[in-house]
Scaffold this active site. Structure first.
Site, PDB file in Angstrom:
ATOM      1  N   LYS A  21       0.836  -1.207   0.000  1.00 43.32           N
ATOM      2  CA  LYS A  21       0.000   0.000   0.000  1.00 43.32           C
ATOM      3  C   LYS A  21       0.868   1.253   0.000  1.00 43.32           C
ATOM      4  O   LYS A  21       2.078   1.170   0.295  1.00 43.32           O
ATOM      5  CB  LYS A  21      -0.906  -0.040   1.228  1.00 43.32           C
ATOM      6  CG  LYS A  21      -0.140  -0.079   2.534  1.00 43.32           C
ATOM      7  CD  LYS A  21      -0.971  -0.647   3.667  1.00 43.32           C
ATOM      8  CE  LYS A  21      -0.173  -0.611   4.953  1.00 43.32           C
ATOM      9  NZ  LYS A  21      -0.803  -1.420   6.007  1.00 43.32           N
ATOM     10  N   TYR A  72      16.495  29.216  10.510  1.00 45.76           N
ATOM     11  CA  TYR A  72      15.283  29.879  11.012  1.00 45.76           C
ATOM     12  C   TYR A  72      15.229  29.863  12.528  1.00 45.76           C
ATOM     13  O   TYR A  72      15.607  28.867  13.166  1.00 45.76           O
ATOM     14  CB  TYR A  72      14.038  29.161  10.482  1.00 45.76           C
ATOM     15  CG  TYR A  72      13.735  29.468   9.045  1.00 45.76           C
ATOM     16  CD1 TYR A  72      13.482  30.778   8.624  1.00 45.76           C
ATOM     17  CD2 TYR A  72      13.671  28.452   8.101  1.00 45.76           C
ATOM     18  CE1 TYR A  72      13.196  31.056   7.292  1.00 45.76           C
ATOM     19  CE2 TYR A  72      13.373  28.711   6.775  1.00 45.76           C
ATOM     20  CZ  TYR A  72      13.139  30.019   6.382  1.00 45.76           C
ATOM     21  OH  TYR A  72      12.855  30.280   5.085  1.00 45.76           O
TER      22      TYR A  72
HETATM   23  C1  LIG Z   1       0.002  -2.344   6.541  1.00 46.98           C
HETATM   24  C2  LIG Z   1      -0.561  -3.622   6.978  1.00 46.98           C
HETATM   25  C3  LIG Z   1       0.260  -4.750   7.100  1.00 46.98           C
HETATM   26  C4  LIG Z   1       1.762  -4.691   7.020  1.00 46.98           C
HETATM   27  O1  LIG Z   1       2.227  -4.220   8.269  1.00 46.98           O
HETATM   28  P1  LIG Z   1       3.783  -4.025   8.619  1.00 46.98           P
HETATM   29  O2  LIG Z   1       3.758  -3.576  10.041  1.00 46.98           O
HETATM   30  O3  LIG Z   1       4.282  -2.950   7.706  1.00 46.98           O
HETATM   31  O4  LIG Z   1       4.460  -5.300   8.405  1.00 46.98           O
HETATM   32  C5  LIG Z   1      -0.355  -5.975   7.378  1.00 46.98           C
HETATM   33  N1  LIG Z   1      -1.701  -6.052   7.563  1.00 46.98           N
HETATM   34  C6  LIG Z   1      -2.501  -4.970   7.494  1.00 46.98           C
HETATM   35  C7  LIG Z   1      -3.968  -5.123   7.728  1.00 46.98           C
HETATM   36  C8  LIG Z   1      -1.964  -3.710   7.216  1.00 46.98           C
HETATM   37  O5  LIG Z   1      -2.763  -2.654   7.170  1.00 46.98           O
END
Ligand SMILES: *Cc1c(COP(=O)(O)O)cnc(C)c1O
Length: 374
Positions: A44, A266
């Site tokens: 994702k 800054y």
């Molecule tokens: C993003 C996600 C993962 C992967 O998680 P990591 O901590 O990056 O390994 C697995 N399952 C779900 C439902 C997620 O949203």
């Protein structure tokens, strides 16, 4: 190489390290299991900011046949990258609104997060006159997505709600997988076992990266690592077994000698004394380097640890390079901000954030070099 012309700062992404990490996680999940455990990949958010178009085909070539994305748009983009129907694409947010037709047509297997999504997917299957695959997501304590207990109970009492849906998997998600000593981890495991025992038999999935490191009782049939594929540590303690995938290098634009007492950047928040040397580097918060800092932050210049001083600007940071020979700290030289000896998780922690946020925030001004993956 991709990215803007003449970008002074670079992200290097090692696709061989990525596939090595997938194979390592697959093998870790298999340890102690009595049956084959399928290792999926969470890709994702543009594969955690590293580029879905480069990452997904490399993982598929390594043997990964199951991918998780969050948005319908990501699922459809991934299907066009990986048209092979043997590749399973899972949509974590589930089918919303009028997307169901497009998802079914592209052979996306959605995650169904409530009875409403189950009914919507069932209606699509009826309309098409063929069974449609789906994953059912049960909430085991995170209170974010997935069927709450009352809905799981209604589903268990009335399994006909799943007629027309072929159950590819029943999953849940761990809230504290990276903190194994927390009682929530065992509570969620027990709740997952109890809830799934009341539903039709299907492959089960609970573990993200952290879950894989928790041990064989968390592996079930399918594991879903994300961050560890990209080099993040799967376990809070011990050495990080994952290979480094991401290296972020910033280009030095200028080096100046301080000849009068003054301050840098800054807010004039950091004082400098005569004799110190400051290197200005072309990376800022617009490039995903958080402005807020947790504690003193470091960069690496040709093996020299140099502190980031003063405030992070939109396009720039400043480093104290007083101790580094001038031949090394010079305009055009590159400093490492992530990787190249600077651990991703430590860089994130020093910036007051986590590896996930650091990677997904990298932005699109860098030149991107992908190596390996042939
Ligand atoms: C993003 C996600 C993962 C992967 O998680 P990591 O901590 O990056 O390994 C697995 N399952 C779900 C439902 C997620 O949203």
């Amino acid at each position: 190489m991709t990215g803007p012309l003449g970008a002074p700062s670079h992200v290097l992404i090692d696709l061989d390290a990525l596939s090595a990490n997938w194979r390592l996680l697959r093998d870790m999940a298999q340890v102690g299991a009595l049956h084959a455990v399928d290792c999926a990949a969470a890709v994702k958010a543009d594969a955690y900011g590293l580029g879905l178009g480069q990452v997904a085909p490399v993982l598929a070539a390594a043997g990964c046949t199951r991918f998780f994305v969050a948005h319908a748009g990501e699922a459809l983009e991934l299907r066009s990258l990986l048209p092979d129907p043997a590749i399973h694409i899972h949509l974590l947010h589930g089918p919303m609104g009028d997307e169901t037709g497009a998802l079914a047509e592209s052979a996306i297997t959605p995650v169904l997060n409530d009875l409403g999504q189950i009914a919507r997917w069932q209606a699509e299957a009826r309309k098409l006159g063929r069974p449609l695959p789906a994953i059912v997501h049960l909430d085991t304590g995170m209170n974010r997505l997935g069927l709450p207990d009352q809905e799981t109970a209604r589903l268990a009492e009335d399994p006909a709600r799943l007629d027309g849906i072929s159950l590819a998997c029943i999953m849940s998600h761990l809230a504290t997988a990276d903190e194994p000593e927390r009682p929530e981890v065992q509570q969620q495991l027990e709740r997952f076992r109890a809830l799934t025992a009341r539903l039709p038999r299907a492959p089960l999935s609970l573990a993200n990266s952290g879950g894989i490191a928790l041990g064989p009782e968390f592996a079930f049939d399918i594991v879903r690592p994300g961050i560890a594929l990209y080099g993040g540590r799967p376990a809070a303690r011990g050495a990080n077994p994952m290979a480094e995938v991401v290296r972020l290098r910033g280009g030095i634009l200028q080096v100046r000698e301080i000849d009068a007492p003054g301050a840098v950047g800054y807010g004039a928040s950091h004082s400098v004394t005569p004799g110190s040397r400051i290197a200005t580097v072309a990376v800022g918060y617009a490039d995903g380097l958080p402005r807020a800092a947790g504690r003193p932050r470091m960069a690496l210049l040709d093996g020299w640890q140099v502190p980031i001083i003063g405030r992070v600007s939109m396009d720039l940071i400043t480093l104290d390079v007083t101790t580094v020979p001038a031949a090394i700290a010079r305009p055009g030289a590159m400093v490492d901000l992530i990787g190249g000896g600077l651990c991703l998780d430590e860089a994130a922690e020093a910036a007051g954030t986590i590896s996930y946020e650091l990677l997904t925030g990298l932005g699109n001004r860098y030149a991107r070099h992908y190596v390996g993956g042939a």
